[in-house]
Design a protein around this motif. Structure first.
Motif, PDB file in Angstrom:
ATOM      1  N   PHE A  21       0.847  -1.201   0.000  1.00 47.11           N
ATOM      2  CA  PHE A  21       0.000   0.000   0.000  1.00 47.11           C
ATOM      3  C   PHE A  21       0.877   1.244   0.000  1.00 47.11           C
ATOM      4  O   PHE A  21       0.698   2.167  -0.791  1.00 47.11           O
ATOM      5  CB  PHE A  21      -0.898  -0.038   1.246  1.00 47.11           C
ATOM      6  CG  PHE A  21      -1.730   1.190   1.464  1.00 47.11           C
ATOM      7  CD1 PHE A  21      -2.861   1.428   0.703  1.00 47.11           C
ATOM      8  CD2 PHE A  21      -1.398   2.103   2.458  1.00 47.11           C
ATOM      9  CE1 PHE A  21      -3.638   2.561   0.910  1.00 47.11           C
ATOM     10  CE2 PHE A  21      -2.155   3.234   2.673  1.00 47.11           C
ATOM     11  CZ  PHE A  21      -3.283   3.465   1.896  1.00 47.11           C
ATOM     12  N   CYS A  22       1.878   1.277   0.905  1.00 44.22           N
ATOM     13  CA  CYS A  22       2.794   2.416   0.991  1.00 44.22           C
ATOM     14  C   CYS A  22       3.979   1.978   1.873  1.00 44.22           C
ATOM     15  O   CYS A  22       3.794   1.649   3.037  1.00 44.22           O
ATOM     16  CB  CYS A  22       2.094   3.621   1.607  1.00 44.22           C
ATOM     17  SG  CYS A  22       3.237   4.946   2.028  1.00 44.22           S
ATOM     18  N   ARG A  24       6.279   3.669   3.140  1.00 43.16           N
ATOM     19  CA  ARG A  24       6.469   4.561   4.293  1.00 43.16           C
ATOM     20  C   ARG A  24       5.510   4.166   5.426  1.00 43.16           C
ATOM     21  O   ARG A  24       5.887   4.150   6.587  1.00 43.16           O
ATOM     22  CB  ARG A  24       6.240   6.009   3.863  1.00 43.16           C
ATOM     23  CG  ARG A  24       6.392   7.009   4.993  1.00 43.16           C
ATOM     24  CD  ARG A  24       6.359   8.437   4.459  1.00 43.16           C
ATOM     25  NE  ARG A  24       6.162   9.399   5.508  1.00 43.16           N
ATOM     26  CZ  ARG A  24       7.138   9.833   6.324  1.00 43.16           C
ATOM     27  NH1 ARG A  24       8.366   9.397   6.161  1.00 43.16           N
ATOM     28  NH2 ARG A  24       6.879  10.703   7.262  1.00 43.16           N
ATOM     29  N   GLN A  25       4.253   3.843   5.065  1.00 44.42           N
ATOM     30  CA  GLN A  25       3.302   3.432   6.099  1.00 44.42           C
ATOM     31  C   GLN A  25       3.824   2.184   6.822  1.00 44.42           C
ATOM     32  O   GLN A  25       3.802   2.104   8.048  1.00 44.42           O
ATOM     33  CB  GLN A  25       1.919   3.130   5.490  1.00 44.42           C
ATOM     34  CG  GLN A  25       0.859   2.951   6.554  1.00 44.42           C
ATOM     35  CD  GLN A  25      -0.321   2.111   6.107  1.00 44.42           C
ATOM     36  OE1 GLN A  25      -0.160   0.971   5.674  1.00 44.42           O
ATOM     37  NE2 GLN A  25      -1.510   2.671   6.201  1.00 44.42           N
ATOM     38  N   VAL A 185       8.221  10.752   2.294  1.00 41.74           N
ATOM     39  CA  VAL A 185       6.814  10.772   1.903  1.00 41.74           C
ATOM     40  C   VAL A 185       6.651  10.975   0.397  1.00 41.74           C
ATOM     41  O   VAL A 185       7.427  11.685  -0.228  1.00 41.74           O
ATOM     42  CB  VAL A 185       6.082  11.891   2.682  1.00 41.74           C
ATOM     43  CG1 VAL A 185       6.405  13.256   2.134  1.00 41.74           C
ATOM     44  CG2 VAL A 185       4.594  11.672   2.690  1.00 41.74           C
ATOM     45  N   ALA A 190      -3.823   7.446  -1.983  1.00 34.69           N
ATOM     46  CA  ALA A 190      -3.905   6.476  -0.878  1.00 34.69           C
ATOM     47  C   ALA A 190      -3.842   7.180   0.475  1.00 34.69           C
ATOM     48  O   ALA A 190      -4.376   6.680   1.463  1.00 34.69           O
ATOM     49  CB  ALA A 190      -2.773   5.465  -0.990  1.00 34.69           C
ATOM     50  N   CYS A 191      -3.208   8.359   0.533  1.00 40.08           N
ATOM     51  CA  CYS A 191      -3.053   9.074   1.813  1.00 40.08           C
ATOM     52  C   CYS A 191      -4.412   9.397   2.440  1.00 40.08           C
ATOM     53  O   CYS A 191      -4.527   9.474   3.660  1.00 40.08           O
ATOM     54  CB  CYS A 191      -2.261  10.366   1.609  1.00 40.08           C
ATOM     55  SG  CYS A 191      -0.586  10.102   1.014  1.00 40.08           S
ATOM     56  N   CYS A 194      -5.364   6.660   4.673  1.00 45.61           N
ATOM     57  CA  CYS A 194      -4.258   6.112   5.468  1.00 45.61           C
ATOM     58  C   CYS A 194      -4.462   6.424   6.952  1.00 45.61           C
ATOM     59  O   CYS A 194      -4.670   7.580   7.327  1.00 45.61           O
ATOM     60  CB  CYS A 194      -2.938   6.695   4.982  1.00 45.61           C
ATOM     61  SG  CYS A 194      -1.545   6.139   5.979  1.00 45.61           S
ATOM     62  N   ILE A 197      -2.031   9.180   8.573  1.00 47.52           N
ATOM     63  CA  ILE A 197      -1.876  10.490   7.929  1.00 47.52           C
ATOM     64  C   ILE A 197      -1.484  11.571   8.947  1.00 47.52           C
ATOM     65  O   ILE A 197      -0.669  12.440   8.638  1.00 47.52           O
ATOM     66  CB  ILE A 197      -3.148  10.876   7.134  1.00 47.52           C
ATOM     67  CG1 ILE A 197      -2.855  12.073   6.239  1.00 47.52           C
ATOM     68  CG2 ILE A 197      -4.333  11.119   8.039  1.00 47.52           C
ATOM     69  CD1 ILE A 197      -3.866  12.285   5.130  1.00 47.52           C
ATOM     70  N   CYS A 200       2.237  10.836   9.692  1.00 48.13           N
ATOM     71  CA  CYS A 200       3.086  10.991   8.506  1.00 48.13           C
ATOM     72  C   CYS A 200       3.128  12.442   8.018  1.00 48.13           C
ATOM     73  O   CYS A 200       4.165  12.925   7.594  1.00 48.13           O
ATOM     74  CB  CYS A 200       2.556  10.082   7.400  1.00 48.13           C
ATOM     75  SG  CYS A 200       3.345  10.302   5.819  1.00 48.13           S
ATOM     76  N   PRO A 202       1.772  14.024   5.269  1.00 47.74           N
ATOM     77  CA  PRO A 202       2.347  14.013   3.912  1.00 47.74           C
ATOM     78  C   PRO A 202       2.501  15.394   3.296  1.00 47.74           C
ATOM     79  O   PRO A 202       3.493  15.651   2.628  1.00 47.74           O
ATOM     80  CB  PRO A 202       1.367  13.140   3.107  1.00 47.74           C
ATOM     81  CG  PRO A 202       0.128  13.084   3.916  1.00 47.74           C
ATOM     82  CD  PRO A 202       0.528  13.244   5.343  1.00 47.74           C
TER      83      PRO A 202
HETATM   84  S1  SF4 Z   1      -0.062   9.414   4.641  1.00 50.18           S
HETATM   85 FE1  SF4 Z   1       2.122   8.848   4.577  1.00 50.18          FE
HETATM   86  S2  SF4 Z   1       2.176   6.742   5.259  1.00 50.18           S
HETATM   87 FE2  SF4 Z   1       0.074   7.175   4.669  1.00 50.18          FE
HETATM   88  S3  SF4 Z   1      -0.113   6.576   2.516  1.00 50.18           S
HETATM   89 FE3  SF4 Z   1       0.426   8.745   2.540  1.00 50.18          FE
HETATM   90  S4  SF4 Z   1       2.676   8.764   2.401  1.00 50.18           S
HETATM   91 FE4  SF4 Z   1       2.076   6.683   3.012  1.00 50.18          FE
END
Ligand code: SF4
Length: 222
Positions: A21-22, A24-25, A185, A190-191, A194, A197, A200, A202
């Motif tokens: 999915f991500c 970073r997540q 980021v 998708a954020c 998330c 969020i 993170c 973003p």
């Molecule tokens: S908010 Fe950050 S962790 Fe979540 S999907 Fe976006 S970039 Fe990835």
């Protein structure tokens, strides 16, 4: 000979869906140990609590159903819990103590929403099947994804492409984990869904600059 991981090195299998999915997540959760629940993850957790009924086994139409089955793969370096595993009668299967014949294990993963456009759920299911294959020395050609919103289950063909993706993702997860690396980021649509969020940030992070760039910007401004 491919590397095998030790028990200490196993990473949570469920993280593979976060990673896809991500990245970073995934790193915020599994490298930095941060977690924040939103309504989507809360609903998913409640659904899994209903499914998770450890050590419960039942037989329906000749299919033996085991719930909350612990699984691990030392080749992938992953461990976790299968929501459910159905054992269906098959000469390609394994023996079950106290029962006649052989049974093929088929993993079943329960999801809160509806089928997604990306393969995150299929990858998680395939990783579960690969764990069961390694543990039981069987080949599992397919598994099932059940979606709570549509109340429907879909058969998933566990082909080579999916298996290669699982291997690639598991290898990358270990590489990130060993380096303690959290990617920068990359905001995307998708954020919006998330759960991290607020951790993170973003939009803030995207504009953030390194100390070197910050100083250079100020020097060049003069
Ligand atoms: S908010 Fe950050 S962790 Fe979540 S999907 Fe976006 S970039 Fe990835």
């Amino acid at each position: 000979m491919p590397r095998e991981y030790s028990a200490d090195e196993l990473l949570p299998l469920s993280g593979i869906q976060h990673f896809l999915f991500c990245r970073r997540q995934w790193a915020l959760i599994h490298v930095e140990m941060q977690w924040k629940e939103n309504v989507l993850t809360a609903e998913g957790r409640l659904m899994h609590q209903r499914v998770d009924d450890p050590f419960f086994t039942e037989v329906r139409n000749g299919v033996i159903l085991a719930r909350s089955v612990p699984i691990a793969s030392y080749r992938l370096g992953l461990s976790g819990i299968c929501d459910a595993v159905e054992f269906t009668s098959s000469p390609e299967g394994v023996k079950i103590p106290g029962r006649e014949g052989k049974y093929l294990p088929i993993p079943v993963e329960y999801k809160r929403g509806r089928p997604k456009s990306d393969p995150v759920d299929e990858v998680q299911l395939c990783a579960q099947a690969m764990c069961l294959e390694e543990m039981l020395s069987v080949s599992i050609p397919a598994g099932y994804l059940y979606y709570g919103e549509t109340r429907h289950r879909t058969a998933v063909n566990l082909g080579n492409e999916l298996r290669e993706l699982v291997q690639k993702m598991a290898g990358e997860m270990h590489a990130y984990f060993e380096r303690g690396y959290t990617p920068k980021v990359k905001p995307s649509k998708a954020c919006r869904s998330c759960s991290l969020i607020d951790i993170c940030l973003p939009n803030v992070q995207e504009k953030a600059t390194s100390v070197a760039n910050y100083i250079r910007e100020w020097v060049e401004r003069d």
